[in-house]
Write a protein that holds these residues in place. Structure first.
Motif, mmCIF file in Angstrom:
data_model
loop_
_atom_site.group_PDB
_atom_site.id
_atom_site.type_symbol
_atom_site.label_atom_id
_atom_site.label_comp_id
_atom_site.label_asym_id
_atom_site.label_seq_id
_atom_site.Cartn_x
_atom_site.Cartn_y
_atom_site.Cartn_z
ATOM 1 N N UNK A 29 0.831 -1.210 0.000
ATOM 2 C CA UNK A 29 0.000 0.000 0.000
ATOM 3 C C UNK A 29 0.863 1.256 0.000
ATOM 4 N N UNK A 30 1.916 1.255 0.806
ATOM 5 C CA UNK A 30 2.808 2.415 0.866
ATOM 6 C C UNK A 30 3.529 2.637 -0.458
ATOM 7 N N UNK A 31 3.947 1.569 -1.108
ATOM 8 C CA UNK A 31 4.627 1.705 -2.396
ATOM 9 C C UNK A 31 3.678 2.238 -3.468
ATOM 10 N N UNK A 32 2.412 1.788 -3.432
ATOM 11 C CA UNK A 32 1.412 2.301 -4.368
ATOM 12 C C UNK A 32 1.178 3.785 -4.119
ATOM 13 N N UNK A 33 1.058 4.155 -2.847
ATOM 14 C CA UNK A 33 0.863 5.558 -2.490
ATOM 15 C C UNK A 33 2.076 6.395 -2.891
ATOM 16 N N UNK A 36 1.917 7.170 -6.571
ATOM 17 C CA UNK A 36 0.945 8.233 -6.856
ATOM 18 C C UNK A 36 1.505 9.592 -6.470
ATOM 19 N N UNK A 37 2.159 9.656 -5.316
ATOM 20 C CA UNK A 37 2.754 10.923 -4.877
ATOM 21 C C UNK A 37 3.876 11.358 -5.810
ATOM 22 N N UNK A 38 4.659 10.413 -6.306
ATOM 23 C CA UNK A 38 5.710 10.755 -7.269
ATOM 24 C C UNK A 38 5.105 11.333 -8.545
#
Length: 104
Positions: A29-33, A36-38
């Protein structure tokens, strides 16, 4: 190896497996987020790089927001900013003044 009082080793092992699974899910989940933030950061960097400050509205709130965004982008590590630009497939335009990133 320590055992929890009153809990058989098999249950402790199952708890550890569940904790590992939950940690993996959280990391995913953190990597997906992060991705998106990148993408948002990369798009913002391209926007700031392509802005002509002379054409910004005279509204002080708009100018303040642009400054906060530019300062936030400048505070990023070079590696993070590169990852952000890569995520939106931006590249540096060597013909532009200051080598500003341009979106493809």
């Amino acid at each position: 190896m320590h055992a929890t009082v009153g809990v058989p080793d098999m249950t402790v092992h199952a708890l550890n497996d569940q904790e590992v699974r939950l940690l993996r899910e959280e990391i995913e989940l953190l990597m997906t987020e992060r991705q998106k933030l990148l993408q948002v950061t990369g798009a913002a960097a391209v926007l700031v790089a392509n802005l002509d400050s002379d054409n910004l509205p005279d509204d002080q709130d708009t100018i303040d927001a642009a400054e906060v965004l530019a300062e936030s982008l400048n505070a990023l590590s070079e590696e993070t900013l590169k990852d952000a630009l890569d995520s939106v497939r931006a590249e540096f335009d060597s013909e532009a003044p200051g080598d500003s990133p341009r979106a493809n």
